[in-house]
Design a protein around this motif. Structure first.
Motif, PDB file in Angstrom:
ATOM      1  N   PHE A   1     -16.166 -12.935  42.386  1.00 58.79           N
ATOM      2  CA  PHE A   1     -16.642 -12.957  41.018  1.00 58.79           C
ATOM      3  C   PHE A   1     -16.031 -11.781  40.253  1.00 58.79           C
ATOM      4  O   PHE A   1     -15.985 -10.659  40.749  1.00 58.79           O
ATOM      5  CB  PHE A   1     -18.171 -12.845  40.982  1.00 58.79           C
ATOM      6  CG  PHE A   1     -18.862 -14.184  40.978  1.00 58.79           C
ATOM      7  CD1 PHE A   1     -18.569 -15.128  41.935  1.00 58.79           C
ATOM      8  CD2 PHE A   1     -19.806 -14.494  40.012  1.00 58.79           C
ATOM      9  CE1 PHE A   1     -19.202 -16.354  41.949  1.00 58.79           C
ATOM     10  CE2 PHE A   1     -20.443 -15.717  40.016  1.00 58.79           C
ATOM     11  CZ  PHE A   1     -20.141 -16.661  40.983  1.00 58.79           C
ATOM     12  N   GLU A   2     -15.542 -12.037  39.047  1.00 55.49           N
ATOM     13  CA  GLU A   2     -14.945 -10.979  38.236  1.00 55.49           C
ATOM     14  C   GLU A   2     -15.992 -10.367  37.315  1.00 55.49           C
ATOM     15  O   GLU A   2     -16.852 -11.059  36.776  1.00 55.49           O
ATOM     16  CB  GLU A   2     -13.780 -11.521  37.410  1.00 55.49           C
ATOM     17  CG  GLU A   2     -12.573 -11.885  38.255  1.00 55.49           C
ATOM     18  CD  GLU A   2     -11.346 -12.138  37.412  1.00 55.49           C
ATOM     19  OE1 GLU A   2     -11.491 -12.295  36.176  1.00 55.49           O
ATOM     20  OE2 GLU A   2     -10.247 -12.190  37.977  1.00 55.49           O
ATOM     21  N   MET A   3     -15.900  -9.056  37.146  1.00 57.79           N
ATOM     22  CA  MET A   3     -16.853  -8.347  36.309  1.00 57.79           C
ATOM     23  C   MET A   3     -16.284  -8.112  34.918  1.00 57.79           C
ATOM     24  O   MET A   3     -15.119  -7.757  34.764  1.00 57.79           O
ATOM     25  CB  MET A   3     -17.225  -7.001  36.934  1.00 57.79           C
ATOM     26  CG  MET A   3     -18.213  -6.187  36.106  1.00 57.79           C
ATOM     27  SD  MET A   3     -18.679  -4.614  36.893  1.00 57.79           S
ATOM     28  CE  MET A   3     -17.135  -3.717  36.764  1.00 57.79           C
ATOM     29  N   SER A   4     -17.109  -8.314  33.907  1.00 61.71           N
ATOM     30  CA  SER A   4     -16.777  -7.945  32.533  1.00 61.71           C
ATOM     31  C   SER A   4     -17.808  -6.929  32.062  1.00 61.71           C
ATOM     32  O   SER A   4     -19.010  -7.221  32.043  1.00 61.71           O
ATOM     33  CB  SER A   4     -16.807  -9.175  31.615  1.00 61.71           C
ATOM     34  OG  SER A   4     -15.852 -10.135  32.001  1.00 61.71           O
ATOM     35  N   LEU A   5     -17.351  -5.724  31.731  1.00 66.44           N
ATOM     36  CA  LEU A   5     -18.250  -4.710  31.207  1.00 66.44           C
ATOM     37  C   LEU A   5     -18.430  -4.910  29.706  1.00 66.44           C
ATOM     38  O   LEU A   5     -17.468  -5.128  28.976  1.00 66.44           O
ATOM     39  CB  LEU A   5     -17.690  -3.314  31.477  1.00 66.44           C
ATOM     40  CG  LEU A   5     -17.651  -2.862  32.936  1.00 66.44           C
ATOM     41  CD1 LEU A   5     -17.005  -1.494  33.044  1.00 66.44           C
ATOM     42  CD2 LEU A   5     -19.049  -2.824  33.531  1.00 66.44           C
ATOM     43  N   ILE A   6     -19.672  -4.861  29.266  1.00 62.37           N
ATOM     44  CA  ILE A   6     -20.000  -4.997  27.846  1.00 62.37           C
ATOM     45  C   ILE A   6     -20.809  -3.756  27.477  1.00 62.37           C
ATOM     46  O   ILE A   6     -22.028  -3.827  27.241  1.00 62.37           O
ATOM     47  CB  ILE A   6     -20.788  -6.290  27.582  1.00 62.37           C
ATOM     48  CG1 ILE A   6     -20.071  -7.472  28.260  1.00 62.37           C
ATOM     49  CG2 ILE A   6     -20.931  -6.554  26.093  1.00 62.37           C
ATOM     50  CD1 ILE A   6     -20.848  -8.754  28.234  1.00 62.37           C
ATOM     51  N   PRO A   7     -20.162  -2.580  27.469  1.00 63.17           N
ATOM     52  CA  PRO A   7     -20.901  -1.314  27.402  1.00 63.17           C
ATOM     53  C   PRO A   7     -21.614  -1.070  26.085  1.00 63.17           C
ATOM     54  O   PRO A   7     -22.490  -0.214  26.010  1.00 63.17           O
ATOM     55  CB  PRO A   7     -19.797  -0.265  27.624  1.00 63.17           C
ATOM     56  CG  PRO A   7     -18.551  -0.933  27.155  1.00 63.17           C
ATOM     57  CD  PRO A   7     -18.714  -2.384  27.507  1.00 63.17           C
TER      58      PRO A   7
END
Length: 465
Positions: free
Chosen positions: A123-129
């Motif tokens: 699974f790929e992570m997308s950071l939405i800080p």
């Protein structure tokens, strides 16, 4: 099926892998909750009945090197873990026994009704800080996990994490190792868990040790998924119980000579031999790094490998070439351009040639950019330069680099922007705000109408979907 997987996964005993020794201990209490609203959902009603309405699901005690998790759903069960020793044990208070267990194993996750599966570490992570939520009194950032290129909400996992706390991941949720902080909310498809309380507690060595008088028990056999990536899997020799790699047609690429084989990250997988020494193999099963290191980790495709030798850490490239000698107490690689390193209890920043960019004198470094570091001390953020000079007048509830030499700040429940000296450049008036990209930042004052501003805060244009 997806709900069933999530429910079963949440029942598993949990553990935390964290970066280096530290005496500050945090206790986190969790309960089942809707991952987006924080309220109970119909999907979790049967679990509420089992757990008892309002009762805690689990307690986690975490510091930078150790963890203890007490799962309370079907009676109390305990797991203790030590990241530097790479050990983890299940504690049975009834039989007064302990058994060794894996730090993390991952799992095959069903991604469609047609029976398609993917390994959890893929699974790929997308950071939405710049989306922010306060959970249990702590400011949290958002991350999502999904298949590469997919935006399917049915398989997407949403995580809210507090980077002020040590990194936290467990069992089938091995992918949470990628999250730069402790996950305080995790959920998908309307079912999740969420922290209800976070508190600092005194350090007690007994929390993380096998109790005196306990005897070693026999480990229970557990079902394990064999997938290593989309095309390769492991097989086991029933006589030696060692593992090898085979392709989707059953062709054996390696002999069964490994004590363990980890999931592939890009083109490479970490393996261990009978002596529990670590090496690296490629997609053809070729051993590109012999099993000679006390530990190896590869968290991001294209990043260097972190290795341990004589209880110290360094960096290698994927051919085994030495990049940084093993002389650090710990190293992690959150970026392809720099690494975090530890000297004792404190953290600093290195470039990948070993040059010190920020000295190791901080409990937590949240971000690094423009030769400056965002640090977290006593649950507040501060901006420092290489000399250690604090550039802002006071600590802040939340800070993030926003581009254009600005910082995105959360204060009094509103977002605004400061420059690196702490001067307010754009007023605190936004309910949502994002960093600048190509000179523009997307903001909203009411969470309904969004528009773009420039680095001076001037309205540029409305946002249109």
């Amino acid at each position: 099926m997806k709900h069933f997987f999530l429910c079963i996964a949440f029942f598993t005993l949990v553990f935390v892998k964290i970066s280096s020794a530290q005496q500050k201990v945090f206790k986190i209490t969790y309960q089942f909750a809707d991952p987006e609203t924080g309220t109970d959902t119909s999907a979790s009603e049967f679990i509420k009945i089992l757990a008892g309405n309002g009762e805690a699901l689990m307690h986690a005690y975490i510091c930078k090197d150790q963890m203890r998790v007490e799962s309370l759903l079907f009676g109390k069960s305990i797991q203790i873990s030590n990241i530097k020793d790479e050990t983890s044990y299940l504690i049975d208070e009834n039989s007064k026994t302990y058994t060794s267990t894996d730090l993390a194993s991952g799992k095959l996750i069903e991604t469609s009704a047609g029976g398609d599966y993917v390994y959890s570490s893929d699974f790929e992570m997308s950071l939405i800080p710049n989306e922010k939520k306060v959970i249990a009194g702590l400011s949290c950032k958002k991350a999502t996990f999904n298949l590469a290129g997919s935006k399917d909400k049915q398989t997407e996992i949403t995580v809210w994490y507090a980077e002020q706390l040590p990194k936290l991941y467990w069992g089938t949720y091995d992918y949470l190792e990628k999250v730069p902080g402790a996950a305080l909310s995790i959920g998908a498809a309307g079912l999740g868990i969420q922290a209800t309380k976070v508190e600092e507690v005194p350090y007690d060595t007994a929390l993380f040790e096998i109790p005196e008088g306990y005897e070693e028990g026999e480990a229970e056999e557990t079902a394990t998924d064999s997938a290593l990536n989309d095309h390769l899997s492991w097989y086991q020799d029933p006589n030696t119980e060692f593992f090898g790699v085979q392709d989707s047609l059953g062709n054996k690429l390696t002999p069964a000579k490994y004590a363990s084989i980890y999931a592939y990250v890009g083109d490479y997988a970490i393996v261990t031999d009978a002596a529990q020494m670590f090496g690296l193999i490629d997609l053809q099963g070729k051993e590109v790094i012999p099993c000679q290191y006390e530990s190896l980790s590869l968290d991001t495709e294209g990043a260097p490998l972190v290795f341990m030798k004589d209880q110290k850490y360094g960096l290698l490239d994927n051919s085994g070439k030495l990049l940084l000698a093993a002389k650090y107490d710990f190293i992690s690689v959150p970026s392809l351009s720099y690494a975090l390193y530890n000297e004792g209890d404190f953290t600093g920043v290195l470039d990948l040639k070993g040059n010190v960019l920020i000295p190791a004198k901080y409990e937590t470094i949240a971000e690094y950019r423009d030769n400056l570091a965002l640090i977290v001390e006593n649950l507040t953020y501060q901006l420092v330069d290489k000399s250690g000079k604090k550039l802002l007048p006071t600590g802040q509830e939340y800070l993030s680099f926003a581009g254009e030499k600005l910082l995105l700040v959360f204060k009094d429940n509103k977002y605004g922007y400061l420059d690196y000296s702490g001067k307010v450049v754009i007023l605190f008036k936004f309910q949502n705000a994002q960093p600048f990209e190509n000179g523009l930042a997307l903001v909203s004052e009411d969470l309904e109408n969004f528009y773009y501003i420039n680095a001076k805060g001037k309205f540029i244009k409305k946002y249109e979907e």
